[in-house]
Design a protein around this motif. Structure first.
Motif, PDB file in Angstrom:
ATOM      1  N   MET A   1      26.259 -19.606  76.796  1.00 57.84           N
ATOM      2  CA  MET A   1      27.334 -19.069  75.957  1.00 57.84           C
ATOM      3  C   MET A   1      28.600 -19.901  76.151  1.00 57.84           C
ATOM      4  O   MET A   1      28.956 -20.251  77.264  1.00 57.84           O
ATOM      5  CB  MET A   1      27.585 -17.600  76.326  1.00 57.84           C
ATOM      6  N   ALA A   2      29.250 -20.175  75.032  1.00 62.81           N
ATOM      7  CA  ALA A   2      30.478 -20.954  75.108  1.00 62.81           C
ATOM      8  C   ALA A   2      31.507 -20.236  75.975  1.00 62.81           C
ATOM      9  O   ALA A   2      31.560 -19.010  76.006  1.00 62.81           O
ATOM     10  CB  ALA A   2      31.031 -21.186  73.702  1.00 62.81           C
ATOM     11  N   LYS A   3      32.320 -21.008  76.660  1.00 66.18           N
ATOM     12  CA  LYS A   3      33.275 -20.431  77.600  1.00 66.18           C
ATOM     13  C   LYS A   3      34.223 -19.460  76.928  1.00 66.18           C
ATOM     14  O   LYS A   3      34.580 -18.426  77.492  1.00 66.18           O
ATOM     15  CB  LYS A   3      34.063 -21.575  78.282  1.00 66.18           C
ATOM     16  N   ASP A   4      34.661 -19.781  75.714  1.00 67.15           N
ATOM     17  CA  ASP A   4      35.599 -18.916  75.014  1.00 67.15           C
ATOM     18  C   ASP A   4      34.891 -18.082  73.946  1.00 67.15           C
ATOM     19  O   ASP A   4      35.516 -17.540  73.045  1.00 67.15           O
ATOM     20  CB  ASP A   4      36.714 -19.748  74.373  1.00 67.15           C
ATOM     21  N   GLY A   5      33.564 -18.008  74.035  1.00 67.46           N
ATOM     22  CA  GLY A   5      32.811 -17.295  73.025  1.00 67.46           C
ATOM     23  C   GLY A   5      32.802 -15.796  73.263  1.00 67.46           C
ATOM     24  O   GLY A   5      33.309 -15.282  74.268  1.00 67.46           O
ATOM     25  N   PHE A   6      32.190 -15.093  72.313  1.00 68.37           N
ATOM     26  CA  PHE A   6      32.116 -13.635  72.392  1.00 68.37           C
ATOM     27  C   PHE A   6      30.978 -13.167  71.502  1.00 68.37           C
ATOM     28  O   PHE A   6      30.511 -13.884  70.613  1.00 68.37           O
ATOM     29  CB  PHE A   6      33.441 -12.994  71.947  1.00 68.37           C
ATOM     30  N   ASP A   7      30.528 -11.958  71.763  1.00 70.33           N
ATOM     31  CA  ASP A   7      29.595 -11.283  70.874  1.00 70.33           C
ATOM     32  C   ASP A   7      30.409 -10.500  69.860  1.00 70.33           C
ATOM     33  O   ASP A   7      31.385  -9.830  70.217  1.00 70.33           O
ATOM     34  CB  ASP A   7      28.697 -10.314  71.648  1.00 70.33           C
ATOM     35  N   LEU A   8      29.993 -10.554  68.601  1.00 79.51           N
ATOM     36  CA  LEU A   8      30.690  -9.831  67.555  1.00 79.51           C
ATOM     37  C   LEU A   8      29.824  -8.668  67.080  1.00 79.51           C
ATOM     38  O   LEU A   8      28.729  -8.870  66.543  1.00 79.51           O
ATOM     39  CB  LEU A   8      31.019 -10.754  66.375  1.00 79.51           C
ATOM     40  N   VAL A   9      30.311  -7.463  67.298  1.00 80.72           N
ATOM     41  CA  VAL A   9      29.619  -6.249  66.875  1.00 80.72           C
ATOM     42  C   VAL A   9      30.078  -5.902  65.461  1.00 80.72           C
ATOM     43  O   VAL A   9      31.281  -5.762  65.215  1.00 80.72           O
ATOM     44  CB  VAL A   9      29.910  -5.084  67.839  1.00 80.72           C
ATOM     45  N   ILE A  10      29.141  -5.753  64.553  1.00 82.81           N
ATOM     46  CA  ILE A  10      29.469  -5.462  63.153  1.00 82.81           C
ATOM     47  C   ILE A  10      29.010  -4.049  62.831  1.00 82.81           C
ATOM     48  O   ILE A  10      27.819  -3.738  62.861  1.00 82.81           O
ATOM     49  CB  ILE A  10      28.798  -6.478  62.213  1.00 82.81           C
ATOM     50  N   GLY A  11      29.985  -3.195  62.519  1.00 86.45           N
ATOM     51  CA  GLY A  11      29.718  -1.786  62.249  1.00 86.45           C
ATOM     52  C   GLY A  11      30.152  -0.924  63.416  1.00 86.45           C
ATOM     53  O   GLY A  11      29.707  -1.134  64.546  1.00 86.45           O
ATOM     54  N   LEU A  12      31.021   0.041  63.161  1.00 83.19           N
ATOM     55  CA  LEU A  12      31.603   0.853  64.234  1.00 83.19           C
ATOM     56  C   LEU A  12      31.158   2.308  64.164  1.00 83.19           C
ATOM     57  O   LEU A  12      31.905   3.215  64.520  1.00 83.19           O
ATOM     58  CB  LEU A  12      33.137   0.759  64.195  1.00 83.19           C
ATOM     59  N   GLY A  13      29.929   2.530  63.713  1.00 82.47           N
ATOM     60  CA  GLY A  13      29.364   3.872  63.770  1.00 82.47           C
ATOM     61  C   GLY A  13      28.828   4.159  65.160  1.00 82.47           C
ATOM     62  O   GLY A  13      29.186   3.496  66.144  1.00 82.47           O
ATOM     63  N   VAL A  14      27.952   5.139  65.266  1.00 76.16           N
ATOM     64  CA  VAL A  14      27.397   5.532  66.564  1.00 76.16           C
ATOM     65  C   VAL A  14      26.691   4.351  67.223  1.00 76.16           C
ATOM     66  O   VAL A  14      26.854   4.105  68.423  1.00 76.16           O
ATOM     67  CB  VAL A  14      26.427   6.721  66.392  1.00 76.16           C
ATOM     68  N   THR A  15      25.913   3.602  66.451  1.00 82.11           N
ATOM     69  CA  THR A  15      25.187   2.463  67.010  1.00 82.11           C
ATOM     70  C   THR A  15      26.143   1.386  67.491  1.00 82.11           C
ATOM     71  O   THR A  15      26.009   0.867  68.611  1.00 82.11           O
ATOM     72  CB  THR A  15      24.224   1.871  65.973  1.00 82.11           C
ATOM     73  N   GLY A  16      27.117   1.028  66.668  1.00 80.01           N
ATOM     74  CA  GLY A  16      28.070  -0.001  67.055  1.00 80.01           C
ATOM     75  C   GLY A  16      28.826   0.352  68.319  1.00 80.01           C
ATOM     76  O   GLY A  16      29.034  -0.506  69.195  1.00 80.01           O
ATOM     77  N   ARG A  17      29.216   1.600  68.428  1.00 79.72           N
ATOM     78  CA  ARG A  17      29.931   2.029  69.640  1.00 79.72           C
ATOM     79  C   ARG A  17      29.038   1.916  70.871  1.00 79.72           C
ATOM     80  O   ARG A  17      29.502   1.541  71.952  1.00 79.72           O
ATOM     81  CB  ARG A  17      30.448   3.460  69.464  1.00 79.72           C
ATOM     82  N   SER A  18      27.756   2.231  70.710  1.00 78.89           N
ATOM     83  CA  SER A  18      26.839   2.109  71.859  1.00 78.89           C
ATOM     84  C   SER A  18      26.680   0.652  72.267  1.00 78.89           C
ATOM     85  O   SER A  18      26.554   0.348  73.462  1.00 78.89           O
ATOM     86  CB  SER A  18      25.481   2.735  71.520  1.00 78.89           C
ATOM     87  N   VAL A  19      26.685  -0.255  71.297  1.00 79.25           N
ATOM     88  CA  VAL A  19      26.576  -1.684  71.609  1.00 79.25           C
ATOM     89  C   VAL A  19      27.816  -2.163  72.365  1.00 79.25           C
ATOM     90  O   VAL A  19      27.706  -2.898  73.363  1.00 79.25           O
ATOM     91  CB  VAL A  19      26.371  -2.506  70.321  1.00 79.25           C
ATOM     92  N   ILE A  20      28.985  -1.762  71.888  1.00 80.70           N
ATOM     93  CA  ILE A  20      30.230  -2.150  72.580  1.00 80.70           C
ATOM     94  C   ILE A  20      30.205  -1.641  74.016  1.00 80.70           C
ATOM     95  O   ILE A  20      30.542  -2.366  74.966  1.00 80.70           O
ATOM     96  CB  ILE A  20      31.454  -1.604  71.822  1.00 80.70           C
ATOM     97  N   ARG A  21      29.795  -0.415  74.191  1.00 78.95           N
ATOM     98  CA  ARG A  21      29.732   0.180  75.534  1.00 78.95           C
ATOM     99  C   ARG A  21      28.770  -0.602  76.429  1.00 78.95           C
ATOM    100  O   ARG A  21      29.101  -0.926  77.580  1.00 78.95           O
ATOM    101  CB  ARG A  21      29.292   1.640  75.409  1.00 78.95           C
TER     102      ARG A  21
END
Length: 441
Positions: free
Chosen positions: A1-21
Motif C-alpha cells: 500500500m502506498a505510504k499516503d494511500g487509503f481505503d475508500l469506503v463508498i456508501g454510508l449505510g449499515v454496511t459502510g459503517r461496519s467497513v469503516i469500523r
C-alpha cells in the motif's frame, strides 16, 4: 500500500459503517463518501470516527484516483461510471463480504436465492446454535458480516445478495447454496443472465454445493467437489414426497409434514435445504430435526401465530406485493384440508391483482379486504367471495366467524401498509394482537 494511500469506503449505510469500523480497528487509513447529500446517521458516524474524512453529495474524483482500493456497499452498483472507470484502471474494487472472507478462519456457509434466504439463514443458525456451534449469523440479514468476526463463532452463516456477491472473490464457502432463482433486480442488471451469474459466484471455491433439483438455474459448475440436491424431484437427495407427505433423505424418512409447525410446499423446500446443509456440516441430526420441527417462521413472513379449534392463523404482513401473496396463498392452500380466509389490502402501488384470481377461486373461503385499494383488489379476485371490511379488528372478527376446522386464516396483504400503519411490522403486530383477542375468548 502506498505510504499516503487509503481505503475508500463508498456508501454510508449499515454496511459502510461496519467497513469503516473494521478498517479503523485494523489501523488502516480510511476515507468515506456517499452520493447522498445527507445520509442518515452522518453526525453519529462523524462523532464515532472523527479522524475519518467523509465526503457527501457525490463521488470525489481525486479520492477515487488516489485510493488504494474501493470498498463498495451493496446498494451501489459497480457498473456506476465513476467506479467502472477505476476498475478499468486496474484498481481493486471489493465489498464487505470479501474483507470478511479474507479474515474469517472458521467454517462458513453462504446462502443466496431470489426468495427464502432469510428463513433458511435464520433456521440454519438456530440448528447450529442447538448443536453448540455459537454461530455468527448475518450478512445481508441483520448483522453486517464484518461485525461477526469478534463473536468467537465456530461457524458463520451468511445470507448473501447478488449485490454482495458481485464484489466477492475469495468466499470459498465450506457449504454454499442457491435456493431458487426468479427474475429480480432487472433494474440493476442488463439481463437475467447477468443476475444469475452474480448468484452463481457463491459457488466459487466452495467445498459442497447444495442446490435445488427443481430449479436447474441453481445448479453449480461441475468443478465443485461435492453436490447435494433438495426438492420434489424424484432424484433429489433430500426430497419432499408430496403423496406421502414425507421429507426423505435418499429414501430414509426424516420428518412428516404433519410434524412441522410451518405449512406449505415452499417451507418444506426451505427445511430440506436446512437439513441438507446441516448434514453437510456434520451437525447432530436429531437436534436439527427437533429444531426445524419447532420453527414457526420469521416474524411477518408466513408466521404461525395461533392454532385453535382446528384453525391456523398466519401472519404474512411482509407480503407487500402480488407475487409474495401468490406464493403464500398457493403454498398454504395446497397444504391444508380446508380453505383459506385471506386478509388483504392496503396501498396497491398500481399493481395488477389479476394473477390472484385463479388461486383465490381455488383456495379461498373468503377474502376480507381493507385499506385504500380494497375495491381494486376485490376486482382482481372477483371469482372468489370477497367482503370489504373497515379495519384489522373487523377483518379478524369476521375471519373467526367464518373459519371452519381445517381452514387457515392468512394475513397476506399484497399491498403496502402506509395508508393505515407505520409499516408492515406494525400491521402484522396489529393482526397478532387481534388474533390473540378472539382466540383467548
Amino acid at each position: 500500500m502506498a505510504k499516503d494511500g487509503f481505503d475508500l469506503v463508498i456508501g454510508l449505510g449499515v454496511t459502510g459503517r461496519s467497513v469503516i469500523r473494521y478498517l479503523t480497528d485494523q489501523g488502516m487509513p480510511v476515507r468515506a463518501l456517499d452520493t447522498r447529500a445527507e445520509p442518515a446517521g452522518l453526525e453519529a458516524l462523524q462523532a464515532e470516527f472523527p479522524a475519518v474524512k467523509i465526503h457527501t453529495g457525490g463521488f470525489k474524483p481525486g479520492w477515487m484516483k488516489k485510493a488504494n482500493r474501493l470498498i463498495v456497499s451493496p446498494g451501489v452498483a459497480v457498473a456506476t461510471p465513476a467506479i467502472a472507470e477505476q476498475i478499468v484502471e486496474g484498481k481493486e474494487v471489493i465489498g464487505d463480504v470479501e474483507l470478511f472472507a479474507r479474515a474469517a478462519s472458521e467454517p462458513l456457509v453462504g446462502i443466496t436465492g431470489s426468495n427464502a434466504k432469510s428463513t433458511v439463514t435464520t433456521l440454519l443458525g438456530q440448528v447450529a446454535d442447538a448443536c453448540g456451534m455459537n454461530p455468527g449469523i448475518g450478512g445481508n440479514l441483520g448483522v453486517p458480516a464484518l461485525d461477526l468476526l469478534n463473536d468467537d463463532a465456530r461457524l458463520y452463516v451468511l445470507e448473501l445478495s447478488s449485490f454482495q456477491l458481485e464484489t466477492t472473490y475469495s468466499l470459498s464457502a465450506d457449504v454454499a447454496t442457491i435456493l431458487n432463482v426468479s427474475q429480480d433486480h432487472l433494474d440493476r442488471y442488463a439481463s437475467f443472465a447477468d443476475y444469475l451469474a452474480a448468484k452463481q459466484r457463491i459457488y466459487d471455491g466452495c467445498q459442497v454445493a447444495v442446490w435445488n433439483r427443481d430449479d436447474l438455474a441453481t445448479r453449480p459448475p461441475e468443478s465443485v467437489p461435492k453436490q447435494i440436491t433438495f426438492g420434489a424431484h424424484p432424484e433429489a437427495d433430500y426430497r419432499l414426497d408430496s403423496e406421502s407427505g414425507q421429507l426423505l433423505c435418499r429414501g430414509e424418512l426424516l420428518l412428516s409434514l404433519s410434524d412441522l409447525a410451518l405449512t406449505g410446499h415452499h417451507n418444506a423446500m426451505n427445511i430440506l435445504a436446512v437439513l441438507a446443509i446441516s448434514d453437510a456440516l456434520s451437525l447432530n441430526r436429531d437436534k436439527a430435526l427437533a429444531t426445524v420441527k419447532a420453527f414457526t417462521g420469521l416474524e411477518h413472513r408466513c408466521q404461525l401465530v395461533a392454532d385453535k379449534g382446528g384453525v391456523r392463523w398466519f401472519n404474512d404482513s411482509k407480503a407487500t406485493n402480488v407475487g409474495a401473496t401468490l406464493a403464500a396463498l398457493t403454498g398454504i392452500g395446497e397444504s391444508i384440508e380446508g380453505k383459506v380466509i385471506l386478509v388483504a389490502g392496503g396501498q396497491g402501488k398500481g399493481q395488477d391483482f389479476s394473477p390472484l384470481a385463479e388461486p383465490a377461486r381455488q383456495y379461498l373461503r373468503a377474502g376480507l379486504l381493507m385499506g385504500e385499494d380494497r375495491s381494486l383488489l376485490a376486482q382482481g379476485m372477483s371469482a372468489a367471495p370477497c367482503e370489504l371490511v373497515t379495519d384489522m379488528q373487523a377483518a379478524v372478527e369476521r375471519a373467526y366467524a367464518l373459519a371452519q376446522p381445517g381452514d387457515a386464516v392468512l394475513l397476506s396483504p399484497a399491498c403496502a401498509s402506509f395508508d393505515m400503519y407505520k409499516g408492515f411490522a406494525d400491521r402484522g403486530n396489529d393482526f397478532i394482537r387481534r388474533v390473540q383477542e378472539v382466540c383467548d375468548d
